[in-house]
Motif scaffolding. Structure first.
Motif, PDB file in Angstrom:
ATOM      1  N   ASP A  24       0.828  -1.207   0.000  1.00 43.73           N
ATOM      2  CA  ASP A  24       0.000   0.000   0.000  1.00 43.73           C
ATOM      3  C   ASP A  24       0.866   1.261   0.000  1.00 43.73           C
ATOM      4  O   ASP A  24       2.094   1.190   0.023  1.00 43.73           O
ATOM      5  CB  ASP A  24      -0.956  -0.011   1.201  1.00 43.73           C
ATOM      6  N   ALA A  25       0.191   2.408   0.000  1.00 42.58           N
ATOM      7  CA  ALA A  25       0.893   3.697  -0.081  1.00 42.58           C
ATOM      8  C   ALA A  25       1.826   3.907   1.110  1.00 42.58           C
ATOM      9  O   ALA A  25       2.912   4.475   0.978  1.00 42.58           O
ATOM     10  CB  ALA A  25      -0.129   4.833  -0.144  1.00 42.58           C
ATOM     11  N   LYS A  26       1.400   3.408   2.276  1.00 42.55           N
ATOM     12  CA  LYS A  26       2.211   3.561   3.489  1.00 42.55           C
ATOM     13  C   LYS A  26       3.562   2.864   3.319  1.00 42.55           C
ATOM     14  O   LYS A  26       4.615   3.375   3.709  1.00 42.55           O
ATOM     15  CB  LYS A  26       1.428   2.944   4.662  1.00 42.55           C
ATOM     16  N   ALA A  30       7.242   4.625   3.251  1.00 43.40           N
ATOM     17  CA  ALA A  30       8.262   4.212   4.220  1.00 43.40           C
ATOM     18  C   ALA A  30       9.606   3.909   3.547  1.00 43.40           C
ATOM     19  O   ALA A  30      10.642   3.892   4.209  1.00 43.40           O
ATOM     20  CB  ALA A  30       7.778   2.978   4.984  1.00 43.40           C
ATOM     21  N   HIS A  31       9.571   3.654   2.241  1.00 44.36           N
ATOM     22  CA  HIS A  31      10.815   3.294   1.540  1.00 44.36           C
ATOM     23  C   HIS A  31      11.330   4.406   0.625  1.00 44.36           C
ATOM     24  O   HIS A  31      12.243   4.196  -0.171  1.00 44.36           O
ATOM     25  CB  HIS A  31      10.611   1.994   0.753  1.00 44.36           C
ATOM     26  N   MET A  32      10.745   5.589   0.734  1.00 41.54           N
ATOM     27  CA  MET A  32      11.177   6.725  -0.084  1.00 41.54           C
ATOM     28  C   MET A  32      11.999   7.683   0.747  1.00 41.54           C
ATOM     29  O   MET A  32      11.610   8.008   1.855  1.00 41.54           O
ATOM     30  CB  MET A  32       9.949   7.542  -0.504  1.00 41.54           C
ATOM     31  N   THR A  33      13.120   8.109   0.209  1.00 37.94           N
ATOM     32  CA  THR A  33      13.824   9.236   0.824  1.00 37.94           C
ATOM     33  C   THR A  33      14.406  10.074  -0.307  1.00 37.94           C
ATOM     34  O   THR A  33      14.394   9.659  -1.453  1.00 37.94           O
ATOM     35  CB  THR A  33      14.984   8.795   1.750  1.00 37.94           C
ATOM     36  N   VAL A  34      14.902  11.250   0.040  1.00 36.87           N
ATOM     37  CA  VAL A  34      15.639  12.075  -0.927  1.00 36.87           C
ATOM     38  C   VAL A  34      17.042  12.230  -0.367  1.00 36.87           C
ATOM     39  O   VAL A  34      17.198  12.743   0.722  1.00 36.87           O
ATOM     40  CB  VAL A  34      14.982  13.471  -1.083  1.00 36.87           C
ATOM     41  N   TYR A 117      -0.686   5.464  -8.987  1.00 35.13           N
ATOM     42  CA  TYR A 117      -0.592   6.927  -8.952  1.00 35.13           C
ATOM     43  C   TYR A 117      -1.912   7.629  -8.623  1.00 35.13           C
ATOM     44  O   TYR A 117      -1.914   8.607  -7.870  1.00 35.13           O
ATOM     45  CB  TYR A 117      -0.015   7.452 -10.270  1.00 35.13           C
ATOM     46  N   PRO A 118      -3.075   7.147  -9.141  1.00 37.37           N
ATOM     47  CA  PRO A 118      -4.323   7.856  -8.804  1.00 37.37           C
ATOM     48  C   PRO A 118      -4.555   7.928  -7.296  1.00 37.37           C
ATOM     49  O   PRO A 118      -4.981   8.959  -6.774  1.00 37.37           O
ATOM     50  CB  PRO A 118      -5.405   7.011  -9.487  1.00 37.37           C
ATOM     51  N   GLU A 119      -4.278   6.827  -6.568  1.00 36.09           N
ATOM     52  CA  GLU A 119      -4.451   6.894  -5.116  1.00 36.09           C
ATOM     53  C   GLU A 119      -3.373   7.802  -4.515  1.00 36.09           C
ATOM     54  O   GLU A 119      -3.651   8.652  -3.668  1.00 36.09           O
ATOM     55  CB  GLU A 119      -4.347   5.509  -4.466  1.00 36.09           C
ATOM     56  N   TRP A 120      -2.122   7.614  -4.959  1.00 33.93           N
ATOM     57  CA  TRP A 120      -0.993   8.356  -4.403  1.00 33.93           C
ATOM     58  C   TRP A 120      -1.265   9.860  -4.393  1.00 33.93           C
ATOM     59  O   TRP A 120      -1.129  10.528  -3.379  1.00 33.93           O
ATOM     60  CB  TRP A 120       0.274   8.060  -5.216  1.00 33.93           C
ATOM     61  N   ILE A 121      -1.667  10.374  -5.548  1.00 36.60           N
ATOM     62  CA  ILE A 121      -1.790  11.822  -5.686  1.00 36.60           C
ATOM     63  C   ILE A 121      -3.011  12.348  -4.929  1.00 36.60           C
ATOM     64  O   ILE A 121      -3.082  13.523  -4.591  1.00 36.60           O
ATOM     65  CB  ILE A 121      -1.809  12.233  -7.188  1.00 36.60           C
ATOM     66  N   GLY A 122      -3.952  11.464  -4.594  1.00 38.54           N
ATOM     67  CA  GLY A 122      -5.140  11.893  -3.855  1.00 38.54           C
ATOM     68  C   GLY A 122      -4.954  11.894  -2.353  1.00 38.54           C
ATOM     69  O   GLY A 122      -5.789  12.426  -1.621  1.00 38.54           O
TER      70      GLY A 122
END
Length: 350
Positions: A24-26, A30-34, A117-122
């Motif tokens: 899921d989005a969570k 949790a696995h994204m960083t910059v 992406y549709p869920e992500w951006i919402g």
């Protein structure tokens, strides 16, 4: 005799196309960083022109399913890297098909973010990342505010995307009045590229203020310059050196031969610093620097570092403003890649 009434059988939905490991989005968040960690890759399986360039999950790379076989070179060499595929929502099969192909290639840790992406951006607090082509289109359409989150000196003044306004992240709260009054105006933030967090932090603040159409151009000014040139550069770099920057070869030589001769300050966030830095570096994140400037030693040169020269350049100018008497102060204007194996790669800025 009782009649038997035939009822229409409920059609059984064929789910054989679905990948076996859905997240899921969570999980994605949790696995994204910059910058993105070396052991994670997020892959957008949608078409590049129709979808990816208009908005994608920040940090995601584009490997459209139709080009999977041609672009396997973009996948990591290490088969244990976490691969997260997504596409255009629960009915879109592209991410599932891509994940199955990746598993066939031997990747051991493959997931599909099925809502995509549709869920992500919402979701509240989320924003998309755009490509250079889309930013150029938005500028041409003249209905978007482009914000440069890098320090005004030397970065913005030296060159920026046409029509961009300067709101350095460190002055965001003081300068956010430069943002449009209408909270539905599209706003795009950018900074010094994929390793620079300033645009992401600015986007988060704009969302908190109530702006509804916030995006980042995560590849930032280096990508813009590569794609469209730097025709808007306003200041010529003096003698091959940007004001305040230390000569790169000189810096490399100090680090190799006499690192104790300088006070090296890494101005990245603490979590970035924890993953690796120069052996003699101390960590003072740029947001915490100002109150500590008075206590910095004056018995040896001070050199600031970060991955792109954006935050370290900001540190240099902060010192010039707050403690002018400190004369021996420099920053490293370079692309610095702090690798997870402890190696550090220093390249001239593009």
């Amino acid at each position: 005799a009782t009649k038997t009434v035939k009822t229409a059988a409920t059609p059984v939905e064929d789910t054989s196309w679905m990948f076996h490991d859905i997240v899921d989005a969570k999980f994605v968040k949790a696995h994204m960083t910059v910058p993105m960690p070396e052991n994670v890759m997020i892959v957008d399986a949608r078409p590049y022109k129709g979808k990816y360039i208009k908005g994608h999950i920040p940090g995601a790379i584009s490997i459209p399913f139709s080009q999977f076989d041609k672009k396997t070179n973009l996948l990591p060499k290490d088969k244990n890297v976490l691969l997260i595929y997504y596409c255009e929502g629960v009915k879109c099969k592209l991410s599932h098909k891509s994940a199955k192909k990746a598993e066939k290639l031997g990747y051991k840790n493959v997931k599909v973010y099925a809502k995509g992406y549709p869920e992500w951006i919402g979701l509240k607090g989320n924003y998309g990342s755009l490509s250079a082509e889309h930013v150029a289109k938005q500028i041409a359409a003249n209905n978007t505010v482009i914000v440069d989150a890098r320090p005004k000196k030397p970065k913005f003044d030296k060159g920026h995307i046409p029509t961009a306004i300067s709101i350095p992240f460190s002055q965001f709260d003081a300068l956010n009045g430069k943002l449009p009054r209408d909270l539905n105006t599209p706003v795009i933030f950018y900074c010094g590229g994929l390793k620079c967090r300033l645009s992401h932090k600015s986007a988060a603040k704009a969302l908190e203020m109530g702006y509804t159409k916030v995006a980042v151009f995560a590849k930032g000014y280096p990508e813009w310059k590569k794609t469209y040139g730097a025709s808007n550069e306003t200041v010529q770099v003096q003698a091959g050196e940007v004001e305040g920057s230390i000569d790169l070869e000189r810096f490399k030589s100090i680090i190799a031969n006499n690192p104790e001769s300088i006070m090296l300050i890494d101005v990245r966030d603490a979590d970035e610093f924890a993953k690796g830095s120069f052996k003699t570096a101390v960590n003072i994140p740029i947001e915490n620097l100002e109150p500590k400037i008075k206590g910095l030693p004056d018995d040896k040169p001070i050199v600031f570092v970060c991955p792109t020269g954006a935050r370290s350049g900001e540190a240099y100018y902060m010192i010039k403003d707050v403690r002018e008497s400190l004369k021996d102060v420099y920053y490293v204007e370079a692309e610095i890649d702090f690798k997870s194996d402890g190696n550090i790669e220093i390249k001239k800025p593009k």
